[in-house]
Scaffold this motif. Structure first.
Motif, PDB file in Angstrom:
ATOM      1  N   UNK A 116     -14.346  19.947  -6.652  1.00 35.20           N
ATOM      2  CA  UNK A 116     -13.613  19.888  -5.526  1.00 35.20           C
ATOM      3  C   UNK A 116     -12.677  18.272  -5.721  1.00 35.20           C
ATOM      4  N   UNK A 117     -13.769  17.345  -6.055  1.00 36.31           N
ATOM      5  CA  UNK A 117     -12.847  16.170  -6.319  1.00 36.31           C
ATOM      6  C   UNK A 117     -12.178  15.947  -7.516  1.00 36.31           C
ATOM      7  N   UNK A 118     -12.260  16.564  -8.335  1.00 35.58           N
ATOM      8  CA  UNK A 118     -11.367  16.602  -9.552  1.00 35.58           C
ATOM      9  C   UNK A 118     -10.206  17.296  -9.367  1.00 35.58           C
ATOM     10  N   UNK A 119     -10.117  18.413  -8.675  1.00 33.07           N
ATOM     11  CA  UNK A 119      -8.786  18.944  -8.206  1.00 33.07           C
ATOM     12  C   UNK A 119      -8.004  18.243  -7.333  1.00 33.07           C
ATOM     13  N   UNK A 120      -8.814  17.759  -6.245  1.00 31.41           N
ATOM     14  CA  UNK A 120      -8.315  16.836  -5.140  1.00 31.41           C
ATOM     15  C   UNK A 120      -7.400  15.510  -5.942  1.00 31.41           C
ATOM     16  N   UNK A 121      -8.106  14.834  -6.592  1.00 34.16           N
ATOM     17  CA  UNK A 121      -7.530  13.650  -7.387  1.00 34.16           C
ATOM     18  C   UNK A 121      -6.421  14.124  -8.328  1.00 34.16           C
ATOM     19  N   UNK A 131     -24.481  22.112  -5.550  1.00 32.15           N
ATOM     20  CA  UNK A 131     -23.822  21.389  -4.649  1.00 32.15           C
ATOM     21  C   UNK A 131     -23.026  20.299  -5.450  1.00 32.15           C
ATOM     22  N   UNK A 132     -23.781  19.652  -6.316  1.00 31.76           N
ATOM     23  CA  UNK A 132     -23.121  18.532  -7.101  1.00 31.76           C
ATOM     24  C   UNK A 132     -22.000  18.939  -7.896  1.00 31.76           C
ATOM     25  N   UNK A 133     -21.968  20.276  -8.305  1.00 32.70           N
ATOM     26  CA  UNK A 133     -21.106  20.804  -9.254  1.00 32.70           C
ATOM     27  C   UNK A 133     -19.766  21.048  -8.340  1.00 32.70           C
ATOM     28  N   UNK A 182     -13.915  10.440   1.569  1.00 33.07           N
ATOM     29  CA  UNK A 182     -14.424  11.695   1.871  1.00 33.07           C
ATOM     30  C   UNK A 182     -15.415  12.325   1.028  1.00 33.07           C
ATOM     31  N   UNK A 183     -15.362  12.015  -0.261  1.00 30.87           N
ATOM     32  CA  UNK A 183     -16.282  12.712  -1.303  1.00 30.87           C
ATOM     33  C   UNK A 183     -17.511  11.910  -1.269  1.00 30.87           C
ATOM     34  N   UNK A 184     -17.456  10.353  -0.988  1.00 30.28           N
ATOM     35  CA  UNK A 184     -18.597   9.818  -0.837  1.00 30.28           C
ATOM     36  C   UNK A 184     -19.488  10.380   0.362  1.00 30.28           C
ATOM     37  N   UNK A 185     -18.743  10.757   1.478  1.00 27.57           N
ATOM     38  CA  UNK A 185     -19.280  11.351   2.802  1.00 27.57           C
ATOM     39  C   UNK A 185     -19.893  12.565   2.378  1.00 27.57           C
ATOM     40  N   UNK A 215       0.818  -1.240  -0.132  1.00 23.43           N
ATOM     41  CA  UNK A 215       0.240  -0.158  -0.044  1.00 23.43           C
ATOM     42  C   UNK A 215       1.024   1.282   0.080  1.00 23.43           C
ATOM     43  N   UNK A 216       0.572   2.209  -0.993  1.00 22.72           N
ATOM     44  CA  UNK A 216       1.547   3.327  -1.041  1.00 22.72           C
ATOM     45  C   UNK A 216       0.578   4.468  -0.460  1.00 22.72           C
ATOM     46  N   UNK A 217       1.556   5.500  -0.407  1.00 21.63           N
ATOM     47  CA  UNK A 217       0.729   6.664   0.056  1.00 21.63           C
ATOM     48  C   UNK A 217      -0.028   7.239  -1.093  1.00 21.63           C
ATOM     49  N   UNK A 218       0.051   7.172  -2.183  1.00 22.87           N
ATOM     50  CA  UNK A 218      -0.700   7.646  -3.276  1.00 22.87           C
ATOM     51  C   UNK A 218      -2.181   6.744  -2.992  1.00 22.87           C
ATOM     52  N   UNK A 219      -1.899   5.475  -2.832  1.00 18.79           N
ATOM     53  CA  UNK A 219      -3.282   4.822  -2.861  1.00 18.79           C
ATOM     54  C   UNK A 219      -4.058   5.064  -1.608  1.00 18.79           C
ATOM     55  N   UNK A 220      -3.358   5.320  -0.597  1.00 20.65           N
ATOM     56  CA  UNK A 220      -4.039   5.636   0.537  1.00 20.65           C
ATOM     57  C   UNK A 220      -4.646   7.109   0.491  1.00 20.65           C
ATOM     58  N   UNK A 221      -3.828   8.032   0.128  1.00 24.97           N
ATOM     59  CA  UNK A 221      -4.681   9.198  -0.061  1.00 24.97           C
ATOM     60  C   UNK A 221      -5.932   9.086  -1.055  1.00 24.97           C
ATOM     61  N   UNK A 222      -5.872   8.306  -2.268  1.00 25.48           N
ATOM     62  CA  UNK A 222      -6.869   8.179  -3.101  1.00 25.48           C
ATOM     63  C   UNK A 222      -8.079   7.425  -2.426  1.00 25.48           C
ATOM     64  N   UNK A 223      -7.792   6.698  -1.604  1.00 26.27           N
ATOM     65  CA  UNK A 223      -8.872   5.838  -0.833  1.00 26.27           C
ATOM     66  C   UNK A 223      -9.528   6.888   0.142  1.00 26.27           C
ATOM     67  N   UNK A 224      -8.832   7.524   0.944  1.00 28.20           N
ATOM     68  CA  UNK A 224      -9.275   8.715   1.772  1.00 28.20           C
ATOM     69  C   UNK A 224      -9.997   9.571   1.087  1.00 28.20           C
TER      70      UNK A 224
END
Length: 123
Positions: free
Chosen positions: A78-83, A71-73, A34-37, A21-30
């Motif tokens: 935000x998810x696009x920028x984060x990932x 809200x959806x936009x 987060x965005x599902x929440x 498990x890499x830091x990248x996969x951990x941050x992507x999972x988080x």
């Protein structure tokens, strides 16, 4: 005294490598969690808790169709920028510099917007 090393007779060792498990996969999972929440809030906002700790549905908190679109936009942007930033960061040295530059620009833009909104709100 000399040590005589011999190979073990047992050769049927399971050599399957576990994927680390890499830091990248951990941050992507988080980020996914987060965005599902955040998206779950879309359906849970109209529910409130009364003084006697009972859950009830408050029609006043229901989002209109326009608010839902906004809200959806926001969440999708935000998810696009984060990932994008997470995955560009791990491309190498140039990716790290680009991410840090974008983060500084976002911070400056946020401060500018905060001051602009403060100036508009006080007039």
């Amino acid at each position: 005294m000399r040590t005589n090393f011999k190979r073990s007779a047992q050769t049927d060792v399971d050599m399957r490598k576990k994927q680390r498990r890499t830091l990248q996969s951990t941050l992507n999972t988080i980020g996914i969690l987060m965005f599902i929440g955040i998206l779950i809030r879309w359906w849970t906002v109209p529910f409130a808790i009364s003084k006697d700790l009972r859950i009830y549905y408050n029609q006043d908190f229901q989002m209109t169709l326009n608010e839902c679109k906004e809200f959806l936009t926001f969440v999708l942007c935000a998810a696009g920028v984060y990932f994008s930033l997470i995955n560009v960061y791990f491309l190498g040295k140039t990716g790290k510099k680009l991410v840090y530059t974008v983060l500084v620009l976002l911070a400056v833009f946020n401060l500018y917007m905060m001051l602009t909104l403060l100036a508009v709100a006080t007039h």
